[in-house]
Design an enzyme around this catalytic site. Sequence first.
Site, short mmCIF file in Angstrom:
data_model
loop_
_atom_site.label_atom_id
_atom_site.label_comp_id
_atom_site.label_asym_id
_atom_site.label_seq_id
_atom_site.Cartn_x
_atom_site.Cartn_y
_atom_site.Cartn_z
N ARG A 91 -112.98 25.26 18.14
CA ARG A 91 -113.02 25.20 16.67
C ARG A 91 -111.60 24.95 16.12
O ARG A 91 -110.74 24.46 16.84
CB ARG A 91 -113.66 26.49 16.14
CG ARG A 91 -115.08 26.70 16.69
CD ARG A 91 -115.73 27.95 16.17
NE ARG A 91 -116.00 27.87 14.74
CZ ARG A 91 -116.42 28.90 14.01
NH1 ARG A 91 -116.64 30.07 14.57
NH2 ARG A 91 -116.64 28.75 12.72
N ARG A 136 -108.13 29.38 14.82
CA ARG A 136 -108.98 30.32 15.55
C ARG A 136 -108.55 30.47 17.03
O ARG A 136 -109.14 31.23 17.78
CB ARG A 136 -110.45 29.88 15.50
CG ARG A 136 -111.05 29.93 14.12
CD ARG A 136 -112.53 29.63 14.13
NE ARG A 136 -112.98 29.13 12.85
CZ ARG A 136 -113.35 29.90 11.82
NH1 ARG A 136 -113.35 31.20 11.92
NH2 ARG A 136 -113.73 29.35 10.67
N HIS A 176 -107.62 36.69 14.04
CA HIS A 176 -106.59 35.65 13.93
C HIS A 176 -105.47 36.02 12.97
O HIS A 176 -104.51 35.26 12.83
CB HIS A 176 -107.24 34.34 13.48
CG HIS A 176 -108.54 34.06 14.15
ND1 HIS A 176 -108.65 33.91 15.52
CD2 HIS A 176 -109.82 33.94 13.66
CE1 HIS A 176 -109.94 33.68 15.82
NE2 HIS A 176 -110.65 33.71 14.72
N HIS A 198 -116.39 37.04 21.10
CA HIS A 198 -116.71 36.13 20.00
C HIS A 198 -118.01 35.44 20.32
O HIS A 198 -118.29 35.10 21.49
CB HIS A 198 -115.60 35.10 19.79
CG HIS A 198 -114.32 35.76 19.41
ND1 HIS A 198 -114.10 36.27 18.16
CD2 HIS A 198 -113.22 36.04 20.14
CE1 HIS A 198 -112.91 36.84 18.13
NE2 HIS A 198 -112.35 36.73 19.32
N ASP A 250 -102.29 46.23 16.73
CA ASP A 250 -101.51 47.44 17.03
C ASP A 250 -102.43 48.61 17.38
O ASP A 250 -102.11 49.42 18.26
CB ASP A 250 -100.63 47.83 15.84
CG ASP A 250 -99.39 46.95 15.71
OD1 ASP A 250 -99.10 46.16 16.65
OD2 ASP A 250 -98.70 47.03 14.68
N PRO A 281 -115.41 41.46 9.59
CA PRO A 281 -115.91 40.91 8.34
C PRO A 281 -116.93 39.79 8.48
O PRO A 281 -116.78 38.90 9.33
CB PRO A 281 -114.65 40.41 7.62
CG PRO A 281 -113.60 40.32 8.66
CD PRO A 281 -113.95 41.35 9.70
N SER A 293 -118.94 32.46 18.99
CA SER A 293 -118.64 31.04 19.16
C SER A 293 -117.46 30.86 20.11
O SER A 293 -116.71 31.81 20.37
CB SER A 293 -118.31 30.42 17.79
OG SER A 293 -117.16 31.03 17.23
#
Length: 141
Positions: free
Chosen positions: A105, A109, A78, A98, A85, A10, A100
């Site tokens: 952070r 996270r 997260h 990732h 699964d 997302p 970042s």
Amino acid sequence: MKKIIIINGPNLNLLGKRETNIYGSLTFTEFFDTVVSKYANVTLEHFQSNIEGELIDKIQEVGFTYDGIVLNAAAYTHTSVGIGDAVKAITTPVVEVHISNTFSREEFRHQSYISPNAKGVILGFGLQSYELAIESFISGS
Ligand code: CA2
């Protein structure tokens, strides 16, 4: 030719358009085009969805035939037991990436439902994290 897919979760469709201080100013399409030309010896695909179930469907669809999945599940990393699964259920190796450094952070996270079943995790290198993951599938076993 090896078949590798990048699966993005997302809000990653907003790359290059918002929060450029954290995520950089390239759109994912611009980045993906450069990567496709650079790794002409592999078949590379990209899928992005903001919907958890669509991400799970894609992981199941490719997860028994492709040679590698580069997965940035974004915020679902997260929270999503379902995506965790799915990663556990398939046979194609998954490298979690990732952009970042999630450990520098917020605390929430630092938790990942993907990592326990990932082949490896690459984070904090900007969009280069994706390239390092692709390299790992090309040069690794
Ligand atoms: O650093 C990463 O790659 C993340 O997976 C990005 C997620 C975040 O929730 C994870 O903790 C770390 C967020 C993706 C949102 O992407 C945006 C891109 C541009 C503008 C706004 C959001």
